[in-house]
Design a protein around this motif. Structure first.
Motif, mmCIF file in Angstrom:
data_model
loop_
_atom_site.group_PDB
_atom_site.id
_atom_site.type_symbol
_atom_site.label_atom_id
_atom_site.label_comp_id
_atom_site.label_asym_id
_atom_site.label_seq_id
_atom_site.Cartn_x
_atom_site.Cartn_y
_atom_site.Cartn_z
ATOM 1 N N MET A 1 -27.374 6.188 -18.111
ATOM 2 C CA MET A 1 -26.489 5.127 -17.590
ATOM 3 C C MET A 1 -25.042 5.616 -17.649
ATOM 4 O O MET A 1 -24.547 5.967 -18.715
ATOM 5 C CB MET A 1 -26.654 3.884 -18.472
ATOM 6 N N ASP A 2 -24.396 5.681 -16.493
ATOM 7 C CA ASP A 2 -23.022 6.196 -16.503
ATOM 8 C C ASP A 2 -22.029 5.054 -16.713
ATOM 9 O O ASP A 2 -22.399 3.879 -16.777
ATOM 10 C CB ASP A 2 -22.734 7.001 -15.231
ATOM 11 N N ASP A 3 -20.755 5.444 -16.860
ATOM 12 C CA ASP A 3 -19.693 4.462 -17.102
ATOM 13 C C ASP A 3 -19.695 3.358 -16.052
ATOM 14 O O ASP A 3 -19.552 2.179 -16.371
ATOM 15 C CB ASP A 3 -18.325 5.162 -17.058
ATOM 16 N N LEU A 4 -19.839 3.781 -14.795
ATOM 17 C CA LEU A 4 -19.757 2.818 -13.701
ATOM 18 C C LEU A 4 -20.892 1.803 -13.782
ATOM 19 O O LEU A 4 -20.696 0.608 -13.526
ATOM 20 C CB LEU A 4 -19.780 3.595 -12.374
ATOM 21 N N ASP A 5 -22.107 2.263 -14.167
ATOM 22 C CA ASP A 5 -23.229 1.334 -14.360
ATOM 23 C C ASP A 5 -22.911 0.315 -15.447
ATOM 24 O O ASP A 5 -23.176 -0.883 -15.297
ATOM 25 C CB ASP A 5 -24.488 2.112 -14.768
ATOM 26 N N ARG A 6 -22.392 0.820 -16.565
ATOM 27 C CA ARG A 6 -22.065 -0.068 -17.683
ATOM 28 C C ARG A 6 -21.055 -1.126 -17.250
ATOM 29 O O ARG A 6 -21.194 -2.310 -17.570
ATOM 30 C CB ARG A 6 -21.470 0.754 -18.833
ATOM 31 N N VAL A 7 -20.055 -0.681 -16.503
ATOM 32 C CA VAL A 7 -19.011 -1.601 -16.043
ATOM 33 C C VAL A 7 -19.603 -2.630 -15.078
ATOM 34 O O VAL A 7 -19.348 -3.835 -15.189
ATOM 35 C CB VAL A 7 -17.870 -0.804 -15.368
ATOM 36 N N ALA A 8 -20.430 -2.151 -14.147
ATOM 37 C CA ALA A 8 -21.025 -3.057 -13.153
ATOM 38 C C ALA A 8 -21.925 -4.080 -13.839
ATOM 39 O O ALA A 8 -21.908 -5.268 -13.497
ATOM 40 C CB ALA A 8 -21.801 -2.245 -12.111
ATOM 41 N N ASP A 9 -22.712 -3.628 -14.841
ATOM 42 C CA ASP A 9 -23.600 -4.549 -15.567
ATOM 43 C C ASP A 9 -22.809 -5.604 -16.325
ATOM 44 O O ASP A 9 -23.173 -6.787 -16.330
ATOM 45 C CB ASP A 9 -24.480 -3.768 -16.559
ATOM 46 N N LEU A 10 -21.735 -5.161 -16.963
ATOM 47 C CA LEU A 10 -20.908 -6.113 -17.720
ATOM 48 C C LEU A 10 -20.360 -7.187 -16.786
ATOM 49 O O LEU A 10 -20.447 -8.391 -17.074
ATOM 50 C CB LEU A 10 -19.758 -5.362 -18.410
ATOM 51 N N ILE A 11 -19.827 -6.748 -15.646
ATOM 52 C CA ILE A 11 -19.245 -7.707 -14.699
ATOM 53 C C ILE A 11 -20.321 -8.640 -14.146
ATOM 54 O O ILE A 11 -20.110 -9.852 -14.023
ATOM 55 C CB ILE A 11 -18.514 -6.961 -13.560
ATOM 56 N N ALA A 12 -21.505 -8.074 -13.854
ATOM 57 C CA ALA A 12 -22.588 -8.884 -13.279
ATOM 58 C C ALA A 12 -22.970 -10.042 -14.198
ATOM 59 O O ALA A 12 -23.384 -11.109 -13.734
ATOM 60 C CB ALA A 12 -23.800 -7.999 -12.990
ATOM 61 N N SER A 13 -22.801 -9.837 -15.518
ATOM 62 C CA SER A 13 -23.241 -10.854 -16.479
ATOM 63 C C SER A 13 -22.184 -11.926 -16.730
ATOM 64 O O SER A 13 -22.404 -12.842 -17.529
ATOM 65 C CB SER A 13 -23.602 -10.181 -17.814
ATOM 66 N N LYS A 14 -21.029 -11.822 -16.095
ATOM 67 C CA LYS A 14 -19.934 -12.747 -16.369
ATOM 68 C C LYS A 14 -19.625 -13.604 -15.146
ATOM 69 O O LYS A 14 -19.980 -13.253 -14.015
ATOM 70 C CB LYS A 14 -18.666 -11.979 -16.779
ATOM 71 N N SER A 15 -18.921 -14.724 -15.377
ATOM 72 C CA SER A 15 -18.666 -15.608 -14.238
ATOM 73 C C SER A 15 -17.204 -16.015 -14.065
ATOM 74 O O SER A 15 -16.818 -16.480 -13.000
ATOM 75 C CB SER A 15 -19.533 -16.862 -14.341
ATOM 76 N N SER A 16 -16.387 -15.843 -15.103
ATOM 77 C CA SER A 16 -14.986 -16.255 -14.979
ATOM 78 C C SER A 16 -14.099 -15.163 -15.581
ATOM 79 O O SER A 16 -14.084 -14.964 -16.789
ATOM 80 C CB SER A 16 -14.765 -17.578 -15.710
ATOM 81 N N VAL A 17 -13.387 -14.471 -14.720
ATOM 82 C CA VAL A 17 -12.734 -13.226 -15.131
ATOM 83 C C VAL A 17 -11.213 -13.344 -15.032
ATOM 84 O O VAL A 17 -10.681 -13.799 -14.009
ATOM 85 C CB VAL A 17 -13.219 -12.054 -14.244
ATOM 86 N N LEU A 18 -10.533 -12.920 -16.105
ATOM 87 C CA LEU A 18 -9.081 -12.757 -16.053
ATOM 88 C C LEU A 18 -8.772 -11.301 -15.729
ATOM 89 O O LEU A 18 -9.292 -10.386 -16.376
ATOM 90 C CB LEU A 18 -8.453 -13.111 -17.411
ATOM 91 N N LEU A 19 -7.923 -11.087 -14.719
ATOM 92 C CA LEU A 19 -7.457 -9.732 -14.399
ATOM 93 C C LEU A 19 -5.995 -9.635 -14.797
ATOM 94 O O LEU A 19 -5.204 -10.527 -14.487
ATOM 95 C CB LEU A 19 -7.578 -9.465 -12.898
ATOM 96 N N THR A 20 -5.640 -8.538 -15.458
ATOM 97 C CA THR A 20 -4.241 -8.367 -15.829
ATOM 98 C C THR A 20 -3.874 -6.894 -15.815
ATOM 99 O O THR A 20 -4.763 -6.024 -15.752
ATOM 100 C CB THR A 20 -3.952 -9.018 -17.207
ATOM 101 N N SER A 21 -2.562 -6.632 -15.836
ATOM 102 C CA SER A 21 -2.106 -5.247 -15.808
ATOM 103 C C SER A 21 -0.758 -5.128 -16.520
ATOM 104 O O SER A 21 -0.297 -6.069 -17.168
ATOM 105 C CB SER A 21 -2.037 -4.745 -14.362
ATOM 106 N N HIS A 22 -0.130 -3.983 -16.357
ATOM 107 C CA HIS A 22 1.044 -3.653 -17.174
ATOM 108 C C HIS A 22 2.326 -4.342 -16.702
ATOM 109 O O HIS A 22 2.425 -4.805 -15.566
ATOM 110 C CB HIS A 22 1.248 -2.134 -17.182
ATOM 111 N N ILE A 23 3.313 -4.363 -17.599
ATOM 112 C CA ILE A 23 4.630 -4.884 -17.236
ATOM 113 C C ILE A 23 5.235 -3.991 -16.157
ATOM 114 O O ILE A 23 4.816 -2.852 -15.980
ATOM 115 C CB ILE A 23 5.573 -4.961 -18.461
#
Lengths: 330, 330
Positions: A1-23
């Motif tokens: 399982m590569d990084d991208l799979d892990r990331v995709a699986d994590l996102i698939a299991s969630k329903s309300s996401v906060l996106l944020t970034s740097h100052i």
């Protein structure tokens, strides 16, 4: 399982996401946020973007920028995932860093070599030209359609972080993705006109004032340029308008390292950007002042008056250029 | 049998080829010539490049530029094919036009809509971003290997004609070919450092002098900028160094058409470059003055003092912007 799979699986299991970034948001931060938010919405998820600070006017040609929250006060309470984009550590989030919902997992998506792997899941690809390139791959993996809206966000991310295919991070991947984005309805003219053909007369005037401050050091291998608060006030411009200005000293014949400095609003606080044309590791220099970034593009903030800050960073760059002869350079 | 087949067959049947291009050589002309010459040599053919005028110093980072002939005196007598690149008509070849060997077939490879189809075989692709893109396709068809030398020539051609992926001719094809060139050993850093990071202090000074001449017309929809012979003399620079300067007036907010003028060596002779950000056909404007080019990028020469030439072309652009209201504009 590569990084991208892990990331995709994590996102698939969630329903309300906060996106944020740097100052001090840049094109990679804003473009990647908007593209990922659109993709998540397609997949039936709630996606909310909040940063510490406003979206620079330069990027408002992208749809959705007016819905982006600009302070911690706009955070909500119902997130089950926080995605942090383009930030090498939590501190880069400014005020958001201490206001993140307790117990909510953090997914860290970044391409900076100085990333400290914070978060429950960290996907750091130092070979990616931009976070936008990583979001393209993620959206493909998630099965999202690359709409014209997503395309303009990802193009903005890739174009601004590669200096429009100028810098050494310009990869075949970055070019091929941009070709794909054109095929997905990217309005290249709209983006390029806004990014590269929308200079106000005032900004032109600021550039001419800044160019008069250019100084060469170390026999012409270092070029510095600076802007004072007074220059910004006189021309009615903002530091956020000048993200490409470091290319001016950098473009001078024979220059290995370019340094751009400008006064921040707080007295005696200076923002410094470094660019290296050769093998000088400016990330290491920036780290000496508590900053970070990439080997050839880095930055920091220094609590000193402008002239003293300039002297200090030039000394540090001279030492990095030639560790053994430091002190002997003019 | 398509155009490309016809061109490949013609070349396959010949053994000694003259390559030439337009006066005031640009990156597409020089890069395409060098790349094609290298490819022809691989196929066992003699390839000789002669133009009317020297290769601008900006392009000498490419191998082979010092072997390019710069006047009709360097033409030889043994060619069995003449290939003309990037030239809309024979006149664009300057002195070469009347010195071409009698009876030798001419192959015209170009991407200008104003091309008049001269030559025994004319391959004109107005959808190609650059002649470099066409040469890439031709070399693939001929079975030539894309060496690092060829890659840097083709990249130079594509990058300079698209304004480094800025202009509306930036196609998926141009981006994909550039990605391919990176895979073939293109030294992108070398090319980009030379093209975009090798500004002399003198050129910076010229740019600042030129920027002081910027004037807006037609309520800000037209921006003009000019350079005098005196500015070139004072800064020790040449018009050949300023091929990107037209982007400066073009980048001003609200501008639809940018006009760059500069004095040529001959008294009262002015070179004019037009760029259009919108639907204004500047090729049609340039044609009024005996010039040509593309819808959004064109040029001409005018035999008038600078200030009168500037007035004349601004009037013509105003008429093109608004045919019915011409005369009423300020």
């Amino acid at each position: 399982m590569d990084d991208l799979d892990r990331v995709a699986d994590l996102i698939a299991s969630k329903s309300s996401v906060l996106l944020t970034s740097h100052i001090r948001l840049d094109g990679d931060a804003v473009g990647s946020e908007l593209a990922l938010a659109d993709g998540l919405a397609q997949l039936g998820k709630k996606a909310h973007i909040v940063n510490d600070g406003p979206v620079p006017g330069l990027y408002t040609y992208m749809n959705g920028t007016h819905e982006i929250g600009a302070s911690v006060r706009e955070l909500r309470g119902d997130y089950d995932l926080v995605i942090v984009l383009d930030s090498s550590d939590r501190e880069r989030l400014g005020g958001i860093s201490n206001a993140l919902p307790q117990g909510t997992p953090v997914l860290n998506i970044d391409h900076h070599s100085s990333n400290d792997s914070f978060g429950e899941v960290a996907w750091v690809d130092v070979h990616a030209s931009s976070v936008g390139e990583m979001i393209y791959r993620l959206l493909r993996r998630l099965g999202a359609e690359i709409t014209p809206n997503i395309a303009i966000g990802l193009y903005t991310a890739i174009a601004t972080d590669t200096g429009r295919f100028l810098h050494s991070n310009t990869s075949p991947e970055a070019l091929k993705i941009t070709a794909e984005l054109l095929g997905c309805g990217l309005d290249l003219t709209k983006a390029n006109n806004a990014l590269y053909r929308c200079t106000s007369f005032n900004l032109l005037k600021l550039r001419m004032l800044a160019e008069e401050t250019i100084a060469l050091h170390a026999g012409g291998k270092i070029a510095s340029m600076h802007m004072t608060k007074r220059m910004f006030a006189e021309t009615g411009t903002s530091p956020l308008d000048t993200q490409e200005f470091v290319e001016i000293p950098r473009s001078i014949e024979g220059v290995s390292v370019a340094v751009l400095l400008y006064e921040l609003k707080k007295p005696n606080q200076v923002k410094v950007s470094f660019r290296s044309n050769e093998d000088v590791d400016v990330c290491a220099v920036a780290k000496q002042f508590g900053g970070g970034g990439h080997v050839r593009a880095a930055g920091c903030e220094i609590d000193l008056p402008l002239n003293r800050a300039e002297r200090r960073v030039i000394q540090a760059v001279e030492a990095a250029l030639c560790p053994s002869c430091h002190g002997a350079t003019p």
